[in-house]
Design a protein around this motif. Structure first.
Motif, short mmCIF file in Angstrom:
data_model
loop_
_atom_site.label_atom_id
_atom_site.label_comp_id
_atom_site.label_asym_id
_atom_site.label_seq_id
_atom_site.Cartn_x
_atom_site.Cartn_y
_atom_site.Cartn_z
N HIS A 181 -1.57 -7.88 -7.31
CA HIS A 181 -1.34 -8.38 -5.95
C HIS A 181 -2.63 -8.86 -5.30
CE1 HIS A 181 -2.62 -4.21 -5.33
NE2 HIS A 181 -2.99 -4.55 -4.11
N PHE A 209 2.31 -11.54 -4.43
CA PHE A 209 2.70 -10.94 -5.71
C PHE A 209 2.90 -12.00 -6.79
CE2 PHE A 209 3.99 -8.03 -2.35
CZ PHE A 209 3.44 -6.84 -2.80
N LEU A 234 6.91 -5.30 -10.86
CA LEU A 234 7.37 -5.53 -9.49
C LEU A 234 8.46 -4.55 -9.09
CD1 LEU A 234 7.54 -9.44 -9.41
CD2 LEU A 234 5.92 -7.99 -8.17
N TYR A 240 6.08 -3.93 -2.97
CA TYR A 240 6.96 -5.09 -3.08
C TYR A 240 8.42 -4.65 -2.96
CZ TYR A 240 9.27 -9.25 -4.89
OH TYR A 240 10.08 -10.34 -5.03
N SER A 247 8.74 -11.94 0.85
CA SER A 247 8.00 -10.71 0.62
C SER A 247 6.68 -10.96 -0.09
CB SER A 247 8.85 -9.72 -0.20
OG SER A 247 9.99 -9.33 0.52
#
Length: 309
Positions: A181, A209, A234, A240, A247
């Motif tokens: 990230h 992300f 993820l 996340y 997002s």
């Protein structure tokens, strides 16, 4: 000062903090960035991003970006600059972010200051270079670069009339227990001063992300492969939330599809409320509280001194 943060009066790499320097063996030189990420042509991903923003305008704009914690590694005083690598080795990443006003038909937010920071290929953050990233990795000091211990892989860019900013960086590594990230803040109302950004307020604190398939392929390459251990996907990440672009999930385009080491371009439209304020500090930012996303050995509080400029 708490934890393992370095004494700012002693650093092994001061000389090239602002100008960037050269990349260690196996990395990409500045000329390589220019060749790999020429801005002369509009890419398919850029066109898709523009089309998506236009469609959002006609339908009342997009959902506000999800705000989350700033995490335990934020430092004040990041430099205003496009290239934040300072010679850190890794797969090149050209990041293009477009800031729009979600409360006003997705109009571009001119003058928005976008700030990003992330770990290096082995999971180390500048300012916290002795925090253990988990698994097995060389010490940060073994990377062979000329990067400044307090400033690498941190920076601001200020949006023009189209709301867009671009950063030249590297694909981040990972650390336990987080997925790959990049941290993000959007500021408005301040100004560039003494090489950094001062004043105003933080409208949005978030994270960007990466698709698991792409990340896991990159982590088989040098220098990433020197960091072994369990990578968090993820679906298993504590921050996340599965919301896709809203997002922080980037659209990624390979420079050369058959050779991921040549780098990627990443795109995202960041929809914010310019009247809101969200610093992401403490437990109010959502997505877990600091230092819940920190590797072992990380400090439990914020640094008492800002990064040198």
């Amino acid at each position: 000062m708490t934890g393992n943060h370095k004494d700012r009066s002693i650093t092994r790499r001061r000389a090239l903090a602002v100008t960037g320097g050269t990349v260690a063996a196996g990395g990409l030189a500045v000329a390589g960035y220019q060749a790999a990420f020429a801005d002369t042509a509009t890419t398919t991903a850029e066109e898709a991003t523009t089309a998506s923003a236009s469609a959002s305008e006609s339908s009342g704009c997009m959902t506000l970006m999800a705000s989350v914690t700033e995490g335990p590694y934020y430092l004040d005083g990041a430099l205003v600059r496009k290239d934040i690598t300072e010679g850190k080795s890794g797969v090149p990443l050209m990041l293009r972010l477009t800031v729009v006003d979600a409360t006003d038909g997705c109009t571009p937010v001119k003058g928005a200051a976008v700030e990003i920071w992330h770990c290096d290929a082995w999971g180390y953050y500048s300012g916290y270079t002795t925090a253990n990233p988990g698994g097995s990795a060389p010490a940060e000091s073994e990377d062979g670069s000329t990067a400044d211990d307090d400033t690498y892989l941190r920076g601001y860019q200020i949006a023009g009339a189209n709301g867009a900013v671009k950063f030249e960086t590297i694909f981040p590594g990972w650390y336990t227990p987080r997925t790959c990230h990049i941290h993000l803040k959007v500021h408005t109302g301040g100004q560039k001063e003494d090489g950094t950004y001062e004043g105003g307020k933080v409208n949005h604190t978030g994270q960007l992300f990466f698709d698991d398939t792409i990340a896991e392929e990159i982590f088989t390459l040098e220098p990433y492969s020197k960091h072994s251990g369990s990578y968090t996907t993820l679906d298993d990440d504590m921050v996340y939330d599965g919301g896709g672009a809203s997002s922080g999930l980037l659209t990624l385009e390979a420079v050369h599809k058959k050779d991921p080491s040549k780098g990627y371009k990443g795109f995202l439209t960041v929809a914010v409320d310019p009247d809101a304020e969200n610093t992401g500090a403490g437990s109010g930012g959502g997505g877990g509280t600091p230092p819940g996303d920190a590797p072992s050995g990380a400090p439990s509080g914020s640094p008492s001194a800002s990064a040198s400029s």
